[in-house]
Scaffold this active site. Structure first.
Site, PDB file in Angstrom:
ATOM      1  CB  THR A   1      -5.517  18.027  -7.590  1.00 51.17           C
ATOM      2  OG1 THR A   1      -5.809  17.190  -6.497  1.00 51.17           O
ATOM      3  CG2 THR A   1      -6.694  18.207  -8.382  1.00 51.17           C
TER       4      THR A   1
ATOM      5  CB  SER B   1      -3.263  20.298   3.863  1.00 51.04           C
ATOM      6  OG  SER B   1      -2.486  21.271   3.953  1.00 51.04           O
ATOM      7  CE  LYS B   2      -4.049  16.105  -3.071  1.00 47.42           C
ATOM      8  NZ  LYS B   2      -4.614  16.076  -4.393  1.00 47.42           N
ATOM      9  NE  ARG B   3      -3.215  24.756   2.243  1.00 53.17           N
ATOM     10  CZ  ARG B   3      -4.379  24.365   2.092  1.00 53.17           C
ATOM     11  NH1 ARG B   3      -4.936  24.178   0.703  1.00 53.17           N
ATOM     12  NH2 ARG B   3      -5.129  24.400   3.151  1.00 53.17           N
TER      13      ARG B   3
END
Length: 509
Positions: free
Chosen positions: A30, A275-277
């Site tokens: 993802t 985080s990925k964000r």
């Protein structure tokens, strides 16, 4: 291994022989690869190599709504770029293939059905609304709000009634009525009170197996002996250990339960989880800026572990030889970009000039400084210029600003701030004197260029070097900071140097 007594190895290995160690890296495909999960891959790789064991690469892609083939390919490509190699995986196969969970549904269905048949799991017919209502009531009464076990012992009549209503059940694992204790390789002994262990869902009502089922099933069938993963998954470990034990009791798996070690979180600004964000979490960001695989892996290794003796720069071979998971720090590790750049700079300076030049080419091409393909004459010029910038660089994309002026066929692109501060009317006599002297020099070498400019600007005009050479630097490179000036002029050549001095004089007016 870690010391002469071998005590750490004895704790980590138990009854296992070193070569029997099997670890896995199992990301979900993802989004872009995240530096935190790359560190997890690195630690697992180092652990396996330290003990001469097996490193398994497995893809957890059961969430069709979030997973993508593009992200899967990006993960493969990123790991290959970093130089992390695995012994079994979706691209190379192995004795436990397939290594993508999306291709293993029959295995999970068989495990779930066997768990249900033996009473380790049971169907739960509670609706989401009923569950929410009972949770709120438990909270109001000051009681734990986890699943209350209502469907644990349904009669055949109750089951028939629910099914007659058209309810589709989930499958829950039956947790034990006792505390769960395990020894974390990093955090020591951990005990979870039985009152905080609730029967949890392992298969959705639509038949889709969930992570809490598929992850332990794969670990068990693939013979994983040690699980090194992020601290954020620590709360699920007691439940997974219960499932591991159940899989062995029903004969679905064999061998000892895996040992767990939970790695510290990687944090960003404000010590919050990266985080990925967060843009700074993306591995692609560091690739685009020109971090070397060697430098980036070296820095990621330091996010929770050290090789000892205040040594911060080491190769992956050195890391594998020294890696002791019990010395991983349990405290969170903050990603410090400045330190990452500094370590990468050390690795840049360890490269040969030709190797560094080759690694700069894609960045110079992406910026339009070099064409594709690159002419041999440009490559020769780049190799000659590389030693001038190697000590000054920290990442590869800095080569664009540092060396771009050498490859501009005509006028150089000026940094406007440099023009405003340096190419003022006061610079005109400096540039005129420099041009006159350089045009008269018979030889064009670093030594004659330096001697001529010092004579014309420092001795004859009485300028300090900073004021003497600053205008010349901006005129020929477009920047206030550049590689060493005299060497740069030699590489640039007489004609282009004089042409740029003329252009700067015209700009001053």
């Amino acid at each position: 291994m870690t010391d002469g007594s071998g005590s750490s190895d004895a704790f980590v290995l138990g009854d296992l022989a070193p070569g029997a160690v099997r670890v896995r890296y199992s990301p979900s495909p993802t989004g872009n690869p995240h530096v935190g999960v790359i560190r997890t891959a690195l630690y697992n790789s180092a652990f396996a190599r330290h003990y001469g064991g097996t490193f398994v690469f497995r893809i957890e892609d059961t969430d069709a709504a979030r997973d993508s083939e593009e992200s899967y390919e990006a993960m493969l490509e990123a790991l290959r770029w970093l130089g992390l190699h695995w012994d079994e995986g979706p691209d190379i196969g192995g004795p436990h293939a397939p290594y993508r969970q999306s291709l293993r549904h029959d295995i999970y269905a068989a495990a779930a059905e066997r768990l249900r048949e033996t009473g380790h799991a049971y169907h739960c017919y509670c609706t989401p609304e009923e569950l929410d209502e009972r949770r709120e009531a438990a909270r109001a009464a000051g009681k734990p709000s986890g699943y209350d076990g209502k469907c644990r012992s349904l009669s055949a009549e109750q089951v028939a009634a629910y099914e007659a209503e058209g309810r589709r059940p989930v499958l829950r694992l039956r947790m034990p009525d006792q505390d769960v204790t395990f020894v974390d390789l990093i955090r020591g002994e951990i005990t979870v009170d039985r009152f905080n262990l609730f029967d949890y869902v392992i298969v959705r009502a639509n038949g889709q197996p969930l992570y809490p089922l598929v992850n332990p099933v794969d670990d068990a069938l693939m013979g994983i002996t040690h699980v090194l993963r992020g601290e954020d998954l620590l709360s699920s470990t007691p439940r997974q250990l219960v499932l591991h034990q159940a899989l062995r009791e029903i004969g679905f798996a064999s061998g000892p339960l895996p040992r767990f070690g939970h790695l510290p979180l990687v944090t960003g600004e404000g010590n919050r989880k990266l985080s990925k964000r967060d843009p700074e979490s993306s591995l692609q960001l560091y690739r685009d800026r020109g971090f070397l695989p060697e430098g980036l892996l070296n820095y990621l290794a330091l996010l929770g572990w050290s090789i000892g003796d205040d040594v911060e720069v080491f190769s992956m071979d050195e890391m594998a030889a020294a890696f002791d998971v019990t010395r991983v720090n349990s405290a969170s590790a903050r990603f410090d970009l400045k330190k990452a750049e500094a370590i990468n700079g050390v690795w840049l300076r360890r490269l040969t000039a030709d190797d560094l030049a080759a690694r700069m080419v894609p960045y110079l091409q992406a910026a339009g400084v070099l064409p594709t393909p690159v002419a041999e004459a440009d490559l020769e010029l780049l190799r000659a210029a590389t030693p001038l910038v190697q000590e000054r660089m920290t990442v590869l994309d800095e080569s664009v600003g540092m060396l771009g002026f050498l490859f501009a066929p005509g006028a150089v692109a000026f940094d406007e701030d440099a023009v405003a501060k340096v190419l003022t009317p006061d610079a005109r006599p400096v540039l005129e004197a420099a041009r006159s002297r350089l045009a008269a020099d018979e030889k064009w070498t670093t030594e004659t260029i330096e001697a001529g400019l010092r004579a014309a600007l420092v001795e004859e005009l009485g300028l300090k070097p900073k004021h003497a050479f600053g205008p010349v630097r901006v005129a020929v490179t477009g920047r206030r900071v550049s590689p060493p000036l005299f060497e740069s002029l030699e590489l640039l050549g007489r004609e282009r140097t004089l042409a740029r001095l003329d252009a700067a004089l015209l700009r001053i007016g």
